[in-house]
Design an enzyme around this catalytic site. Structure first.
Site, PDB file in Angstrom:
ATOM      1  N   VAL A  11      -7.865   5.161 -12.765  1.00  0.00           N
ATOM      2  CA  VAL A  11      -6.415   4.446 -12.865  1.00  0.00           C
ATOM      3  C   VAL A  11      -5.231   5.976 -14.229  1.00  0.00           C
ATOM      4  O   VAL A  11      -5.130   6.295 -14.416  1.00  0.00           O
ATOM      5  CB  VAL A  11      -6.160   3.721 -12.123  1.00  0.00           C
ATOM      6  CG1 VAL A  11      -3.977   3.087 -12.359  1.00  0.00           C
ATOM      7  CG2 VAL A  11      -5.994   4.099 -11.095  1.00  0.00           C
ATOM      8  N   ASP A  30      -9.511  -0.191 -23.929  1.00  0.00           N
ATOM      9  CA  ASP A  30      -9.794   0.296 -23.256  1.00  0.00           C
ATOM     10  C   ASP A  30     -11.013  -0.880 -23.964  1.00  0.00           C
ATOM     11  O   ASP A  30     -10.861  -0.447 -24.983  1.00  0.00           O
ATOM     12  CB  ASP A  30     -10.460   1.143 -22.376  1.00  0.00           C
ATOM     13  CG  ASP A  30     -11.380   0.918 -21.490  1.00  0.00           C
ATOM     14  OD1 ASP A  30     -10.784   1.349 -19.990  1.00  0.00           O
ATOM     15  OD2 ASP A  30     -12.052   1.021 -21.576  1.00  0.00           O
ATOM     16  N   THR A 124      -4.342  -3.132  -8.133  1.00  0.00           N
ATOM     17  CA  THR A 124      -4.224  -2.801  -6.891  1.00  0.00           C
ATOM     18  C   THR A 124      -4.841  -4.653  -6.695  1.00  0.00           C
ATOM     19  O   THR A 124      -5.739  -4.786  -7.046  1.00  0.00           O
ATOM     20  CB  THR A 124      -5.578  -2.524  -5.973  1.00  0.00           C
ATOM     21  OG1 THR A 124      -4.992  -0.684  -6.051  1.00  0.00           O
ATOM     22  CG2 THR A 124      -4.890  -3.078  -4.679  1.00  0.00           C
ATOM     23  N   LYS A 210       0.729  -1.773  -0.670  1.00  0.00           N
ATOM     24  CA  LYS A 210      -0.251  -1.050  -1.545  1.00  0.00           C
ATOM     25  C   LYS A 210      -1.711  -1.512   0.007  1.00  0.00           C
ATOM     26  O   LYS A 210      -2.251  -0.221   0.226  1.00  0.00           O
ATOM     27  CB  LYS A 210      -1.091  -1.478  -3.017  1.00  0.00           C
ATOM     28  CG  LYS A 210      -2.559  -0.582  -3.156  1.00  0.00           C
ATOM     29  CD  LYS A 210      -2.060   0.602  -3.313  1.00  0.00           C
ATOM     30  CE  LYS A 210      -3.377   1.037  -3.439  1.00  0.00           C
ATOM     31  NZ  LYS A 210      -3.574   2.399  -3.511  1.00  0.00           N
ATOM     32  N   ASN A 214      -3.695   1.502   2.076  1.00  0.00           N
ATOM     33  CA  ASN A 214      -4.927   2.020   2.811  1.00  0.00           C
ATOM     34  C   ASN A 214      -5.602   1.289   4.143  1.00  0.00           C
ATOM     35  O   ASN A 214      -6.358   1.636   4.291  1.00  0.00           O
ATOM     36  CB  ASN A 214      -5.580   0.541   1.374  1.00  0.00           C
ATOM     37  CG  ASN A 214      -5.938   1.569  -0.034  1.00  0.00           C
ATOM     38  OD1 ASN A 214      -5.021   2.886   0.071  1.00  0.00           O
ATOM     39  ND2 ASN A 214      -6.221   1.039  -1.622  1.00  0.00           N
ATOM     40  N   TYR A 257       6.529   3.694  16.496  1.00  0.00           N
ATOM     41  CA  TYR A 257       4.868   2.908  16.647  1.00  0.00           C
ATOM     42  C   TYR A 257       4.840   2.225  15.838  1.00  0.00           C
ATOM     43  O   TYR A 257       3.945   1.646  15.563  1.00  0.00           O
ATOM     44  CB  TYR A 257       3.802   3.520  17.416  1.00  0.00           C
ATOM     45  CG  TYR A 257       4.313   4.261  18.954  1.00  0.00           C
ATOM     46  CD1 TYR A 257       4.257   3.432  19.717  1.00  0.00           C
ATOM     47  CD2 TYR A 257       3.897   5.515  19.375  1.00  0.00           C
ATOM     48  CE1 TYR A 257       4.909   3.734  20.967  1.00  0.00           C
ATOM     49  CE2 TYR A 257       4.006   5.930  20.401  1.00  0.00           C
ATOM     50  CZ  TYR A 257       4.524   5.165  21.097  1.00  0.00           C
ATOM     51  OH  TYR A 257       4.935   5.405  22.719  1.00  0.00           O
ATOM     52  N   GLY A 265       3.427  -2.173  26.279  1.00  0.00           N
ATOM     53  CA  GLY A 265       2.033  -2.336  27.656  1.00  0.00           C
ATOM     54  C   GLY A 265       3.153  -1.081  28.307  1.00  0.00           C
ATOM     55  O   GLY A 265       3.576  -0.113  27.445  1.00  0.00           O
ATOM     56  N   CYS A 268       1.348   2.871  31.138  1.00  0.00           N
ATOM     57  CA  CYS A 268       0.734   4.085  30.771  1.00  0.00           C
ATOM     58  C   CYS A 268      -0.086   4.022  29.855  1.00  0.00           C
ATOM     59  O   CYS A 268      -1.621   3.211  29.481  1.00  0.00           O
ATOM     60  CB  CYS A 268       1.076   4.724  29.959  1.00  0.00           C
ATOM     61  SG  CYS A 268       2.655   5.940  31.198  1.00  0.00           S
ATOM     62  N   ARG A 331       5.889  -2.501  35.405  1.00  0.00           N
ATOM     63  CA  ARG A 331       4.381  -2.525  35.639  1.00  0.00           C
ATOM     64  C   ARG A 331       4.020  -2.895  33.992  1.00  0.00           C
ATOM     65  O   ARG A 331       4.329  -2.730  32.772  1.00  0.00           O
ATOM     66  CB  ARG A 331       3.840  -1.222  35.373  1.00  0.00           C
ATOM     67  CG  ARG A 331       4.211  -1.044  37.329  1.00  0.00           C
ATOM     68  CD  ARG A 331       3.818   0.503  37.659  1.00  0.00           C
ATOM     69  NE  ARG A 331       4.758   1.002  36.789  1.00  0.00           N
ATOM     70  CZ  ARG A 331       4.082   2.459  37.426  1.00  0.00           C
ATOM     71  NH1 ARG A 331       3.516   3.196  38.009  1.00  0.00           N
ATOM     72  NH2 ARG A 331       4.949   3.249  37.035  1.00  0.00           N
TER      73      ARG A 331
HETATM   74  N1  LIG Z   1      -9.147   4.362  -8.804  1.00  0.00           N
HETATM   75  C1  LIG Z   1      -8.423   5.101  -8.043  1.00  0.00           C
HETATM   76  O1  LIG Z   1      -8.539   6.485  -6.961  1.00  0.00           O
HETATM   77  C2  LIG Z   1      -7.450   3.705  -7.422  1.00  0.00           C
HETATM   78  C3  LIG Z   1      -6.176   4.181  -6.543  1.00  0.00           C
HETATM   79  C4  LIG Z   1      -5.505   3.591  -6.832  1.00  0.00           C
HETATM   80  C5  LIG Z   1      -5.392   1.776  -7.056  1.00  0.00           C
HETATM   81  N2  LIG Z   1      -6.967   1.642  -7.649  1.00  0.00           N
HETATM   82  C6  LIG Z   1      -6.635   0.270  -7.697  1.00  0.00           C
HETATM   83  O2  LIG Z   1      -6.399   0.345  -9.490  1.00  0.00           O
HETATM   84  C7  LIG Z   1      -7.332  -0.542 -10.085  1.00  0.00           C
HETATM   85  C8  LIG Z   1      -8.374   0.226 -11.349  1.00  0.00           C
HETATM   86  O3  LIG Z   1      -8.740   1.103 -10.868  1.00  0.00           O
HETATM   87  P1  LIG Z   1      -9.671   2.054 -11.430  1.00  0.00           P
HETATM   88  O4  LIG Z   1     -11.099   3.004 -10.980  1.00  0.00           O
HETATM   89  O5  LIG Z   1      -9.192   2.848 -12.157  1.00  0.00           O
HETATM   90  O6  LIG Z   1     -11.109   1.317 -12.446  1.00  0.00           O
HETATM   91  P2  LIG Z   1     -12.035   1.605 -13.126  1.00  0.00           P
HETATM   92  O7  LIG Z   1     -13.231   0.764 -13.219  1.00  0.00           O
HETATM   93  O8  LIG Z   1     -12.110   3.240 -13.291  1.00  0.00           O
HETATM   94  O9  LIG Z   1     -11.495   1.679 -14.489  1.00  0.00           O
HETATM   95  C9  LIG Z   1     -10.754   0.236 -15.488  1.00  0.00           C
HETATM   96  C10 LIG Z   1     -11.325  -0.056 -16.342  1.00  0.00           C
HETATM   97  O10 LIG Z   1     -10.729  -1.070 -17.383  1.00  0.00           O
HETATM   98  C11 LIG Z   1     -11.520  -1.391 -18.530  1.00  0.00           C
HETATM   99  N3  LIG Z   1     -11.008  -2.387 -18.561  1.00  0.00           N
HETATM  100  C12 LIG Z   1     -11.757  -4.027 -18.061  1.00  0.00           C
HETATM  101  N4  LIG Z   1     -10.894  -4.944 -18.637  1.00  0.00           N
HETATM  102  C13 LIG Z   1     -10.284  -4.441 -20.143  1.00  0.00           C
HETATM  103  C14 LIG Z   1      -9.727  -5.375 -21.010  1.00  0.00           C
HETATM  104  N5  LIG Z   1      -9.662  -6.726 -20.969  1.00  0.00           N
HETATM  105  N6  LIG Z   1      -8.771  -4.852 -21.449  1.00  0.00           N
HETATM  106  C15 LIG Z   1      -9.106  -3.291 -21.267  1.00  0.00           C
HETATM  107  N7  LIG Z   1     -10.003  -2.541 -20.399  1.00  0.00           N
HETATM  108  C16 LIG Z   1     -10.506  -3.410 -19.916  1.00  0.00           C
HETATM  109  C17 LIG Z   1     -12.907  -0.929 -17.861  1.00  0.00           C
HETATM  110  O11 LIG Z   1     -13.370  -0.599 -19.083  1.00  0.00           O
HETATM  111  C18 LIG Z   1     -12.795  -0.121 -17.665  1.00  0.00           C
HETATM  112  O12 LIG Z   1     -12.688   1.444 -18.305  1.00  0.00           O
HETATM  113  C19 LIG Z   1      -7.937  -0.814  -9.682  1.00  0.00           C
HETATM  114  O13 LIG Z   1      -7.083  -2.183  -9.001  1.00  0.00           O
HETATM  115  C20 LIG Z   1      -8.013  -0.305  -8.370  1.00  0.00           C
HETATM  116  O14 LIG Z   1      -8.154  -1.129  -6.707  1.00  0.00           O
HETATM  117  C21 LIG Z   1      -7.347   3.078  -7.850  1.00  0.00           C
END
Ligand SMILES: NC(=O)c1ccc[n+]([C@@H]2O[C@H](COP(=O)([O-])OP(=O)(O)OC[C@H]3O[C@@H](n4cnc5c(N)ncnc54)[C@H](O)[C@@H]3O)[C@@H](O)[C@H]2O)c1
Length: 438
Positions: A11, A30, A124, A210, A214, A257, A265, A268, A331
């Site tokens: 993300v 990161d 999420t 969200k 999903n 829906y 109900g 059908c 019905r």
């Molecule tokens: N992957 C998807 O398609 C997608 C889509 C929508 C929502 N999400 C949600 O988005 C969030 C992230 O998903 P993702 O797939 O990108 O996760 P990911 O695991 O690919 O990336 C998370 C990153 O956060 C970093 N991180 C963790 N703690 C940290 C900190 N304290 N400081 C800095 N960096 C830190 C990790 O090193 C990692 O690189 C999740 O909640 C996921 O459910 C993901």
């Protein structure tokens, strides 16, 4: 805008590159030196269509950088997007530890940002997480008050891996959950010029949305697969079936829906779902989602009974007997099960339905009424007011036009139970209003 993106996974790296390509100045953060190093070298830390080009262009334009040190990223940050992982705990519950830690670190940097900073969760998380768990972490770390000294918002991410960049630029809907106007305004500026609709709502609404998305997507997958397994067993081409299925955009792929209301109900859906389930059983096929439709619908009817009984009042008036408005077809109307239960338990029940005329019902369906609805003739009243006046609890069970403003007839000692989300809430000036699933 000056934007900090915390978490450079699937993300965060897409967000960073796409926002930088829109002209924002983005600093990615990161814990992983590898991911930070990738961005710094203009490379993508993940495999994603078109991402590497965006990252290298944004690097070259000086609009994208990355660091492992959040303190270096925070000066000038108007928006911080928190995109760290929210994995499952061993029991399946949501693990917010990474987000909490990221928020604590962001919080320490907020005082040094030198501007009004809005912290936006993109990970999420379940409803209540932002306001109940993360905002307190931010307030503790900053010593400041959210909504006044800094902003907090939730902006669910809807991208799909593989088409994430295209999804970002072609988003149909961007949802902003914000509790204060400054945060909403900051996000409006961030997404200014991105196509599609931008909707501002409460943080909790955005959080649960969200999951609704999903859960629905997962339901679609398993539903299609169950239909596929059944078709295969029947020697039918499931793709031909579903190719036709998706061409119905009036009932199948549409908003129809999809609003919480009463149980299904009528003549059908109940019988057809039962027949399909029975065919699968006869073929020795397990279709758990199709099996679950009837019990889920039954559970909703029971919920209506519990809601009515909760008030411990003996006189109940039910408005609307047919399973939908503008028909006299009784019905398998689910409200009849509610009425049958109440009558069986000794409640005093009065009934009204503008489309049900006792003489005509008895003429056409005497046997059905005598066997299935013996209570109907003596309880049905043609006058809506009489039913409302003679009841402690008034139940609206179908969306006939004349029930919309029924709240206006209520006394202050009465309770209105709306099973179909059809009553104009503004009409309820006296008494209590209770919805079934809203
Ligand atoms: N992957 C998807 O398609 C997608 C889509 C929508 C929502 N999400 C949600 O988005 C969030 C992230 O998903 P993702 O797939 O990108 O996760 P990911 O695991 O690919 O990336 C998370 C990153 O956060 C970093 N991180 C963790 N703690 C940290 C900190 N304290 N400081 C800095 N960096 C830190 C990790 O090193 C990692 O690189 C999740 O909640 C996921 O459910 C993901």
């Amino acid at each position: 805008m000056r934007v900090v993106v915390v978490g450079l996974g699937y993300v965060g790296s897409v967000c960073s590159a796409c926002l930088a390509s829109r002209g924002h100045t983005v600093v990615g953060v990161d814990l992983s030196e590898f991911k930070v190093g990738c961005i710094e070298r203009g490379r993508s830390p993940i495999v994603e269509n078109g991402l590497e080009t965006l990252i290298s262009e944004a690097r070259a334009a000086g609009r994208l950088s990355a660091t492992t040190d959040i303190a270096r990223a925070m000066p000038g940050a108007e928006v911080v997007l928190v995109c760290v992982g929210t994995p499952s705990a061993p029991d399946g519950s949501l693990d917010l530890d990474h987000v909490k830690r990221a928020c604590a670190e962001v919080g320490h940097g907020i005082r040094s940002s030198g501007t009004f900073t809005t912290v936006v969760m993109r990970s999420t998380m379940l409803p209540g997480s932002v306001e109940g768990e993360l905002q307190p972490v931010l307030e503790r770390a900053t010593g400041l008050t959210a909504g006044r000294d800094f902003g907090v918002a939730y902006n669910p991410e809807f991208l799909r891996e593989g088409t994430a960049v295209a999804d970002f630029f072609g988003a149909e809907l961007t949802v902003i959950g914000a509790a204060d106007p400054q945060s909403a305004a900051a996000l409006r500026r961030l997404y200014d010029g991105i196509g599609g609709e931008l909707a501002v709502t409460s943080i909790r609404t955005a959080e649960i949305l969200k999951y609704a998305n999903n859960a629905y997507h997962a339901l679609k997958v398993v539903f299609a697969n169950e239909i596929g397994r059944l078709c295969k067993r029947e020697g039918i081409d499931s793709h031909q079936v579903m190719d036709l299925f998706v061409r119905d955009t009036r009932l199948n792929l549409s908003a129809y829906y999809l609003k919480p209301g009463f149980a299904y109900g009528g003549s059908c859906l109940p019988k057809d779902v039962r027949a399909l389930r029975q065919r699968a059983r006869a073929r020795d096929l397990e279709l758990p989602v199709i099996e679950a439709i009837v019990p889920s619908n039954d559970r909703h009817v029971e919920e209506a009974i519990h809601l009515i009984e909760r008030f411990r009042r003996r006189r109940v008036g039910v408005l609307g007997l047919s399973f939908k408005a503008e028909t006299d077809d009784l019905r398998e109307s689910p409200i009849l099960r509610v009425i049958g239960t109440l009558v069986g338990k000794g409640y005093s029940v009065l009934l009204h339905d503008p489309n049900i005329d006792m003489e005509r019902v008895l003429g056409a369906n005497r046997k059905f009424v005598e066997e299935e609805l013996p209570y109907l003739p003596e309880r049905l009243r043609p006058d809506l007011r009489e039913v409302v006046e003679g009841s402690d609890v008034v139940v609206v069970a179908n969306p006939s036009k004349e029930y919309r403003a029924v709240g206006a007839l209520l006394r202050s000692d009465q309770v209105l139970v709306d099973l179909v989300h059809a009553v104009d809430r503004a009409s309820v000036t006296r008494g209590e209003y209770h919805g079934l699933a809203w």
